[in-house]
Design an enzyme around this catalytic site. Sequence first.
Site, mmCIF file in Angstrom:
data_model
loop_
_atom_site.group_PDB
_atom_site.id
_atom_site.type_symbol
_atom_site.label_atom_id
_atom_site.label_comp_id
_atom_site.label_asym_id
_atom_site.label_seq_id
_atom_site.Cartn_x
_atom_site.Cartn_y
_atom_site.Cartn_z
ATOM 1 N N CYS A 68 0.709 -1.176 0.001
ATOM 2 C CA CYS A 68 0.168 -0.127 0.127
ATOM 3 C C CYS A 68 0.999 1.279 0.001
ATOM 4 C CB CYS A 68 -0.933 0.090 1.497
ATOM 5 S SG CYS A 68 -2.056 1.539 1.227
ATOM 6 N N ARG A 71 -0.426 4.265 2.703
ATOM 7 C CA ARG A 71 -0.328 4.083 4.164
ATOM 8 C C ARG A 71 -0.010 5.058 5.199
ATOM 9 N NH1 ARG A 71 4.510 -0.068 4.701
ATOM 10 N NH2 ARG A 71 4.774 -0.349 2.451
ATOM 11 N N TRP A 234 -9.272 5.628 -0.107
ATOM 12 C CA TRP A 234 -9.718 6.304 -1.352
ATOM 13 C C TRP A 234 -9.001 5.619 -2.580
ATOM 14 C CZ3 TRP A 234 -7.963 9.157 2.892
ATOM 15 C CH2 TRP A 234 -7.020 9.734 2.679
ATOM 16 N N GLU A 239 -5.086 3.146 -10.337
ATOM 17 C CA GLU A 239 -5.909 1.887 -10.006
ATOM 18 C C GLU A 239 -6.926 1.810 -10.790
ATOM 19 O OE1 GLU A 239 -6.473 2.630 -5.560
ATOM 20 O OE2 GLU A 239 -6.188 0.639 -5.662
HETATM 21 N N1 ARG Z 1 -6.988 -1.717 -6.641
HETATM 22 C C1 ARG Z 1 -8.295 -1.943 -6.239
HETATM 23 C C2 ARG Z 1 -9.245 -1.547 -7.117
HETATM 24 O O1 ARG Z 1 -8.913 -1.067 -8.150
HETATM 25 C C3 ARG Z 1 -8.331 -1.458 -4.926
HETATM 26 C C4 ARG Z 1 -7.473 -1.803 -3.677
HETATM 27 C C5 ARG Z 1 -7.715 -0.604 -2.500
HETATM 28 N N2 ARG Z 1 -7.119 0.754 -2.889
HETATM 29 C C6 ARG Z 1 -7.245 1.516 -2.229
HETATM 30 N N3 ARG Z 1 -6.914 2.861 -2.982
HETATM 31 N N4 ARG Z 1 -7.539 1.857 -0.912
HETATM 32 O O2 ARG Z 1 -10.424 -1.806 -6.984
#
Ligand code: ARG
Length: 381
Positions: A68, A71, A234, A239
């Site tokens: 992460c 964090r 968030w 991602e």
């Molecule tokens: N990578 C995952 C997604 O795209 C989420 C994982 C947690 N990510 C976060 N920013 N807390 O759905």
Amino acid sequence: MTACAAPTLLPDEAGRFLRLYHAETGTPGLNHRLGRAATELAEQGRLTLSTPELTHGAKVAWRNSTRCVGRGYWPALALRDLRHVADPEQVFAELLEHLEYAWNGGRLRPVISVFGPGVRVLNPQIIRYAAYPQAGGKVVGDPQNLELTRQLRALGWPGGPGTPFDVLPVAVQSGGQVELFTLPAAAVREVQITHPTLPSVADLGLKWHALPVVSDMRLEVAGESFPCAPFSGWYLQTEIAARNLADAGRYDVLPRLASAMGLDTRSERTLWRDRALLELNVAVLHSFDAAGVKIDDHHTVTHRFVRFEEREGRAGRTVYGRWSWLVPPLSPALTPLWHRSYTDTEVTPNFFAQLTPWPIAPSTCTPSTGAPLRSAGCPFH
Ligand code: ARG
């Protein structure tokens, strides 16, 4: 048992965590707590953590999460202590509360909800989009969720309207029984993807949900396991824009976006994929900002991560990390993390992957809208 004899009888994990908790939070009474913990473990075979202990444990689990990059905010994690909650309907009601608390009008708040033993959420995240296989091997929806969708259908989910973004029901397992629950549309906040200068991006009809709520990882604190401990922070735009929407095995939108942008896709050497990828990242950041929904970008988050490492160093702690996860999938060498190296060591407290026990025999199911339906309405009964 006396307080001074007790610590030697405590398992390492419990003693180590209680010492860390007292040291990091400045809570007095360590010796007394160690003695009580030894008694509890001897008499009940398990340790009952107080809410402040569990809260600190969850924060440290986040701090220790090697994959992460966000964090640095670990001290801000809020914990909802729901260890007394095991009834599936109540579990689902609390999941809705989690979504509401985390949403906070778009100013997303990091939060974890810890449920009682014997409870599991079988979905990997509370909000997931269905996948519908089509003739010819194509998939409508998120191909990552093909198996999940298949299992939920086997449990009685009749399927949704068939859009690329149908929200899957949530499977709550408690005491061996599984129930499916439909998330009300109002609970699922989503952001439509538009681009600040390319109007054709809106025509692609893309969107994503605001909240990533990871719901299938086991929280471990002081040697105690919490198999149902959904947590959310968030999104980081990569991602969504560099993986979920872009991966060839996910929504695979780059070819469509490139034609919407009028790029020459005949040769790889025009770098049409890279240009489309970049504009998709611009679009996701722009859309979340315009909608007033918190989201990070990979430059800010990686610089912040370096400051987190510095703070941890000053506190006398080592930051472990998995480089391949910390470095973003867009312009990695433009971020400071590219030039750093990390040791990937898992220490506890932490979050761990756990097997989801598919397939599960259907016990109850839900209609496509509204409240869960018990056995009577289920096509399997
Ligand atoms: N990578 C995952 C997604 O795209 C989420 C994982 C947690 N990510 C976060 N920013 N807390 O759905």
